[in-house]
Design an enzyme around this catalytic site. Structure first.
Site, PDB file in Angstrom:
ATOM      1  N   GLY A  17       0.778   1.063  -7.248  1.00 41.41           N
ATOM      2  CA  GLY A  17       1.925   1.755  -6.664  1.00 41.41           C
ATOM      3  C   GLY A  17       2.203   3.154  -7.173  1.00 41.41           C
ATOM      4  O   GLY A  17       3.360   3.588  -7.164  1.00 41.41           O
ATOM      5  N   ARG A  70      -3.014 -14.078  10.715  1.00 39.70           N
ATOM      6  CA  ARG A  70      -2.485 -12.714  10.591  1.00 39.70           C
ATOM      7  C   ARG A  70      -1.191 -12.522  11.369  1.00 39.70           C
ATOM      8  O   ARG A  70      -0.320 -11.770  10.955  1.00 39.70           O
ATOM      9  CB  ARG A  70      -3.539 -11.709  11.052  1.00 39.70           C
ATOM     10  CG  ARG A  70      -4.741 -11.687  10.109  1.00 39.70           C
ATOM     11  CD  ARG A  70      -5.397 -10.351  10.085  1.00 39.70           C
ATOM     12  NE  ARG A  70      -6.312 -10.164  11.191  1.00 39.70           N
ATOM     13  CZ  ARG A  70      -7.061  -9.070  11.357  1.00 39.70           C
ATOM     14  NH1 ARG A  70      -6.971  -8.078  10.503  1.00 39.70           N
ATOM     15  NH2 ARG A  70      -7.866  -8.965  12.379  1.00 39.70           N
ATOM     16  N   MET A  95      -3.685  -2.759   1.314  1.00 38.86           N
ATOM     17  CA  MET A  95      -5.111  -3.001   1.521  1.00 38.86           C
ATOM     18  C   MET A  95      -5.403  -4.057   2.590  1.00 38.86           C
ATOM     19  O   MET A  95      -6.431  -4.727   2.531  1.00 38.86           O
ATOM     20  CB  MET A  95      -5.770  -3.354   0.177  1.00 38.86           C
ATOM     21  CG  MET A  95      -5.623  -2.277  -0.880  1.00 38.86           C
ATOM     22  SD  MET A  95      -6.119  -0.599  -0.321  1.00 38.86           S
ATOM     23  CE  MET A  95      -7.903  -0.737  -0.473  1.00 38.86           C
ATOM     24  N   ARG A  96      -4.506  -4.168   3.542  1.00 35.66           N
ATOM     25  CA  ARG A  96      -4.781  -5.060   4.672  1.00 35.66           C
ATOM     26  C   ARG A  96      -4.765  -4.267   5.966  1.00 35.66           C
ATOM     27  O   ARG A  96      -3.960  -3.355   6.126  1.00 35.66           O
ATOM     28  CB  ARG A  96      -3.717  -6.150   4.766  1.00 35.66           C
ATOM     29  CG  ARG A  96      -3.822  -7.091   3.621  1.00 35.66           C
ATOM     30  CD  ARG A  96      -3.169  -8.405   3.860  1.00 35.66           C
ATOM     31  NE  ARG A  96      -3.438  -9.234   2.710  1.00 35.66           N
ATOM     32  CZ  ARG A  96      -4.491 -10.016   2.582  1.00 35.66           C
ATOM     33  NH1 ARG A  96      -5.371 -10.121   3.560  1.00 35.66           N
ATOM     34  NH2 ARG A  96      -4.683 -10.707   1.479  1.00 35.66           N
ATOM     35  N   LEU A  98      -3.811  -3.782   9.653  1.00 36.91           N
ATOM     36  CA  LEU A  98      -2.726  -4.277  10.504  1.00 36.91           C
ATOM     37  C   LEU A  98      -3.249  -4.427  11.934  1.00 36.91           C
ATOM     38  O   LEU A  98      -3.962  -3.554  12.438  1.00 36.91           O
ATOM     39  CB  LEU A  98      -1.556  -3.307  10.441  1.00 36.91           C
ATOM     40  CG  LEU A  98      -0.893  -3.265   9.060  1.00 36.91           C
ATOM     41  CD1 LEU A  98      -0.021  -2.025   8.908  1.00 36.91           C
ATOM     42  CD2 LEU A  98      -0.091  -4.531   8.791  1.00 36.91           C
ATOM     43  N   ASN A 112      -0.268   6.355   7.036  1.00 43.74           N
ATOM     44  CA  ASN A 112      -1.187   5.812   6.032  1.00 43.74           C
ATOM     45  C   ASN A 112      -1.789   6.959   5.246  1.00 43.74           C
ATOM     46  O   ASN A 112      -1.960   8.062   5.762  1.00 43.74           O
ATOM     47  CB  ASN A 112      -2.320   5.027   6.715  1.00 43.74           C
ATOM     48  CG  ASN A 112      -3.252   4.394   5.689  1.00 43.74           C
ATOM     49  OD1 ASN A 112      -2.801   3.813   4.690  1.00 43.74           O
ATOM     50  ND2 ASN A 112      -4.555   4.498   5.896  1.00 43.74           N
ATOM     51  N   HIS A 114      -5.261   7.759   3.021  1.00 39.40           N
ATOM     52  CA  HIS A 114      -6.611   7.248   2.760  1.00 39.40           C
ATOM     53  C   HIS A 114      -7.267   8.173   1.730  1.00 39.40           C
ATOM     54  O   HIS A 114      -7.195   9.395   1.863  1.00 39.40           O
ATOM     55  CB  HIS A 114      -7.425   7.214   4.058  1.00 39.40           C
ATOM     56  CG  HIS A 114      -8.796   6.682   3.835  1.00 39.40           C
ATOM     57  ND1 HIS A 114      -9.046   5.342   3.635  1.00 39.40           N
ATOM     58  CD2 HIS A 114     -10.002   7.319   3.712  1.00 39.40           C
ATOM     59  CE1 HIS A 114     -10.346   5.171   3.426  1.00 39.40           C
ATOM     60  NE2 HIS A 114     -10.944   6.349   3.475  1.00 39.40           N
ATOM     61  N   ASP A 150      -8.335   3.323   9.983  1.00 37.82           N
ATOM     62  CA  ASP A 150      -8.369   4.690   9.444  1.00 37.82           C
ATOM     63  C   ASP A 150      -8.736   5.711  10.528  1.00 37.82           C
ATOM     64  O   ASP A 150      -9.420   6.699  10.253  1.00 37.82           O
ATOM     65  CB  ASP A 150      -9.376   4.789   8.270  1.00 37.82           C
ATOM     66  CG  ASP A 150      -8.984   3.886   7.106  1.00 37.82           C
ATOM     67  OD1 ASP A 150      -7.781   3.683   6.884  1.00 37.82           O
ATOM     68  OD2 ASP A 150      -9.892   3.379   6.415  1.00 37.82           O
ATOM     69  N   GLN A 178      -3.669  14.807  -5.799  1.00 38.75           N
ATOM     70  CA  GLN A 178      -3.368  15.436  -4.505  1.00 38.75           C
ATOM     71  C   GLN A 178      -2.501  14.523  -3.650  1.00 38.75           C
ATOM     72  O   GLN A 178      -1.579  14.973  -2.967  1.00 38.75           O
ATOM     73  CB  GLN A 178      -4.668  15.773  -3.753  1.00 38.75           C
ATOM     74  CG  GLN A 178      -5.552  16.752  -4.483  1.00 38.75           C
ATOM     75  CD  GLN A 178      -4.843  18.051  -4.799  1.00 38.75           C
ATOM     76  OE1 GLN A 178      -4.157  18.608  -3.943  1.00 38.75           O
ATOM     77  NE2 GLN A 178      -4.973  18.531  -6.021  1.00 38.75           N
TER      78      GLN A 178
HETATM   79  C1  GAR Z   1      -4.603   5.317  -3.171  1.00 39.34           C
HETATM   80  O1  GAR Z   1      -5.703   6.069  -3.617  1.00 39.34           O
HETATM   81  C2  GAR Z   1      -4.612   5.218  -1.663  1.00 39.34           C
HETATM   82  O2  GAR Z   1      -5.096   6.366  -1.038  1.00 39.34           O
HETATM   83  C3  GAR Z   1      -5.560   4.072  -1.454  1.00 39.34           C
HETATM   84  O3  GAR Z   1      -5.215   3.144  -2.445  1.00 39.34           O
HETATM   85  C4  GAR Z   1      -4.747   3.855  -3.589  1.00 39.34           C
HETATM   86  C5  GAR Z   1      -3.430   3.247  -4.008  1.00 39.34           C
HETATM   87  O4  GAR Z   1      -3.072   3.688  -5.270  1.00 39.34           O
HETATM   88  N1  GAR Z   1      -5.403   3.500  -0.156  1.00 39.34           N
HETATM   89  C6  GAR Z   1      -6.404   2.926   0.493  1.00 39.34           C
HETATM   90  O5  GAR Z   1      -7.537   2.818   0.033  1.00 39.34           O
HETATM   91  C7  GAR Z   1      -6.039   2.376   1.866  1.00 39.34           C
HETATM   92  N2  GAR Z   1      -7.189   1.893   2.531  1.00 39.34           N
HETATM   93  P1  GAR Z   1      -1.681   3.253  -5.878  1.00 39.34           P
HETATM   94  O6  GAR Z   1      -1.595   1.733  -5.803  1.00 39.34           O
HETATM   95  O7  GAR Z   1      -1.696   3.756  -7.276  1.00 39.34           O
HETATM   96  O8  GAR Z   1      -0.616   3.912  -5.058  1.00 39.34           O
END
Ligand code: GAR
Length: 206
Positions: A17, A70, A95-96, A98, A112, A114, A150, A178
């Site tokens: 998070g 789901r 990480m799911r 939708l 989102n 990525h 994505d 970033q």
């Molecule tokens: C981040 O790097 C985000 O871009 C990526 O997960 C990480 C979460 O970090 N998201 C994905 O890969 C979505 N497919 P965090 O838990 O420290 O916020």
């Protein structure tokens, strides 16, 4: 600009998070003029839930394992978001994938982030794929969510170099720096009504 009603954010996160934290901090500093109505996780042990609780934000685990399929899982997500009056869904390391059931419900109202420069390296292992491919530049992409993976219209991107001795962790940390600047900024643009989806393009009012 006409007075806008305050957006209520529902942040979905599966892990530690840090993206969520950057949004919480930006709201607290007044840089994002929105309320975080709820933080939801699909994983009971997600540290994102702790971060929300520490900030006094309602936090709830909707454990995917407790649902038979789901559709019931996503219906539970929608119910929790509706209950808090959420107007913008923010995926922050969720990480799911939708399904159209969820995406149609919040059409044009799901963001989102990525950790790669889409459309290159979509999916759940972006840094691994970037390093394996040998590209010299990576970064992050913030986009509206559509019914693909994505694949939705891109709002903003930030680039970082990929170094010869990078690991997934070192590259991930450089990209996250970033992410933590760009995501709050884009959320604020949304809240100010500055984002307009025009086909595949997103116009940002200056
Ligand atoms: C981040 O790097 C985000 O871009 C990526 O997960 C990480 C979460 O970090 N998201 C994905 O890969 C979505 N497919 P965090 O838990 O420290 O916020």
């Amino acid at each position: 600009m006409a007075e806008m009603t305050q957006q209520v954010l529902g942040v979905l996160a599966s892990g530690r998070g840090t993206d969520l934290q950057s949004i919480i901090d930006a709201v607290e500093r007044g840089e994002v003029k929105a309320k975080i109505g709820v933080v939801l996780s699909d994983k009971p042990d997600a540290y994102a839930l702790e971060r929300a609780k520490k900030a006094g934000i309602p936090a709830l685990c909707i454990d995917r394992k407790q649902y038979d399929g789901r559709a019931p899982f996503e219906e539970a997500l929608i119910a929790a978001l509706e209950e808090k009056g959420v107007t913008l869904v923010v995926l922050a390391g969720f990480m799911r994938i939708l399904t159209p059931l969820f995406v149609r419900h919040y059409k044009g109202r799901i963001l989102n982030i990525h950790p790669a420069l889409l459309p290159s390296f979509p999916g759940a292992h972006a840094h691994r794929d970037v390093l394996a491919y040998g590209v010299k530049v990576s970064g992050c992409t913030i986009h509206f969510v559509d019914e693909g993976t994505d694949s939705g219209p891109i709002i903003a991107q930030a680039a970082v170099p990929v170094l010869d001795d990078d690991t997934e962790d070192t590259l991930g940390a450089r990209v996250l720096e970033q992410e933590h600047k760009l995501y709050p900024q884009v959320i604020e643009w949304y809240c100010e009504g500055r984002l307009h989806i025009e086909g595949r393009h997103v116009r940002v009012d200056q």
